[in-house]
Design a protein around this motif. Structure first.
Motif, PDB file in Angstrom:
ATOM      1  N   UNK A  94      -0.442   7.950 -32.452  1.00  0.00           N
ATOM      2  CA  UNK A  94      -1.000   8.879 -33.434  1.00  0.00           C
ATOM      3  C   UNK A  94      -1.937   8.045 -34.284  1.00  0.00           C
ATOM      4  N   UNK A  95      -3.209   8.365 -34.210  1.00  0.00           N
ATOM      5  CA  UNK A  95      -4.250   7.568 -34.859  1.00  0.00           C
ATOM      6  C   UNK A  95      -4.156   6.130 -34.355  1.00  0.00           C
ATOM      7  N   UNK A  96      -3.939   5.169 -35.218  1.00  0.00           N
ATOM      8  CA  UNK A  96      -3.939   3.771 -34.797  1.00  0.00           C
ATOM      9  C   UNK A  96      -2.538   3.183 -34.670  1.00  0.00           C
ATOM     10  N   UNK A  97      -1.499   4.008 -34.702  1.00  0.00           N
ATOM     11  CA  UNK A  97      -0.126   3.516 -34.637  1.00  0.00           C
ATOM     12  C   UNK A  97       0.601   4.047 -33.402  1.00  0.00           C
ATOM     13  N   UNK A  98       1.381   3.164 -32.768  1.00  0.00           N
ATOM     14  CA  UNK A  98       2.210   3.569 -31.635  1.00  0.00           C
ATOM     15  C   UNK A  98       3.638   3.767 -32.130  1.00  0.00           C
ATOM     16  N   UNK A  99       4.163   4.971 -31.914  1.00  0.00           N
ATOM     17  CA  UNK A  99       5.502   5.320 -32.357  1.00  0.00           C
ATOM     18  C   UNK A  99       6.454   5.307 -31.160  1.00  0.00           C
ATOM     19  N   UNK A 100       7.524   4.564 -31.276  1.00  0.00           N
ATOM     20  CA  UNK A 100       8.590   4.548 -30.273  1.00  0.00           C
ATOM     21  C   UNK A 100       9.261   5.924 -30.264  1.00  0.00           C
ATOM     22  N   UNK A 101      10.054   6.246 -29.228  1.00  0.00           N
ATOM     23  CA  UNK A 101      10.774   7.527 -29.241  1.00  0.00           C
ATOM     24  C   UNK A 101      11.696   7.691 -30.450  1.00  0.00           C
ATOM     25  N   UNK A 102      12.108   6.580 -31.059  1.00  0.00           N
ATOM     26  CA  UNK A 102      12.969   6.644 -32.246  1.00  0.00           C
ATOM     27  C   UNK A 102      12.188   6.948 -33.515  1.00  0.00           C
TER      28      UNK A 102
ATOM     29  N   UNK B  30       7.353   5.337 -13.882  1.00  0.00           N
ATOM     30  CA  UNK B  30       8.539   6.059 -13.402  1.00  0.00           C
ATOM     31  C   UNK B  30       8.791   7.342 -14.197  1.00  0.00           C
ATOM     32  N   UNK B  31       7.793   7.769 -14.964  1.00  0.00           N
ATOM     33  CA  UNK B  31       7.810   9.002 -15.748  1.00  0.00           C
ATOM     34  C   UNK B  31       8.713   8.941 -16.982  1.00  0.00           C
ATOM     35  N   UNK B  32       9.074   7.741 -17.404  1.00  0.00           N
ATOM     36  CA  UNK B  32       9.873   7.595 -18.617  1.00  0.00           C
ATOM     37  C   UNK B  32       8.972   7.658 -19.837  1.00  0.00           C
ATOM     38  N   UNK B  33       9.391   8.394 -20.830  1.00  0.00           N
ATOM     39  CA  UNK B  33       8.637   8.525 -22.071  1.00  0.00           C
ATOM     40  C   UNK B  33       8.773   7.239 -22.881  1.00  0.00           C
TER      41      UNK B  33
END
Length: 176
Positions: A152-160, A144-147
């Motif tokens: 970044x490298x091997x880590x997933x960062x939440x929008x926070x 639904x196009x929500x971010x």
């Protein structure tokens, strides 16, 4: 006349020197979203993928613990227990839960950056978009196009900015 000739010679010499400008494309969350969704398929056929509903390299050892065959396959493991198996010849990656059951299918048809990577659920519906702007940097959006965040490298960062998942890849040892 000599002065005019010298001035013309200097001007032509200065104009003939080239300057190489180096630059790149800078993406924001919004510009990456626009680019990613401008060329995505929202539905695919799952007929050719039915045989992968259960991972053929998954088994249980004598103690009942999951065992995932890594020999001859590229496998990415995630900290939440899921894993993905990449098949180079098909440019397809199959995602499985910790019990070896298919949860999604990833298509990566491009080799240059920026790359559009699409993840589909087991019914062939678009689930997630990964817009990889460089080798270890990708924006992630839902259908639904929500971010959702970024890898970044091997880590997933939440929008926070918090890290929620980590991944590590095991490359094939033998391509038999």
């Amino acid at each position: 006349m000599k002065k005019v000739f010298v001035i013309l010679f200097l001007l032509i010499g200065l104009c003939a020197q080239g300057v190489v400008l180096k630059g790149g494309v800078h993406y924001t969350v919004e510009s990456a979203r626009e680019e990613a969704f401008s060329r995505v398929k929202y539905k695919i056929s799952m007929d050719e993928h039915k045989k992968y509903l259960k991972d053929p390299g998954f088994s249980l050892d004598k103690n009942g613990k999951p065992k995932i065959r890594k020999f001859g396959r590229d496998v990415t493991f995630f900290s939440d227990g899921e894993y993905c198996v990449y098949y180079l010849l098909r440019c397809t990656e199959y995602c499985y839960d910790k019990n070896g059951k298919l949860t999604g299918l990833i298509y990566d048809l491009e080799r240059d950056y920026p790359r559009l990577i699409s993840k589909y659920d087991i019914n062939g519906n678009l689930d997630t978009i990964y817009y990889m702007v460089e080798q270890n940097y990708e924006y992630v959006y839902d259908s639904k196009k929500n971010y959702l965040g970024k890898w970044i490298d091997s880590c997933f960062y939440e929008p926070t900015g918090e890290i929620s998942i980590e991944r590590f890849k095991i490359r094939r040892k033998n391509a038999k």
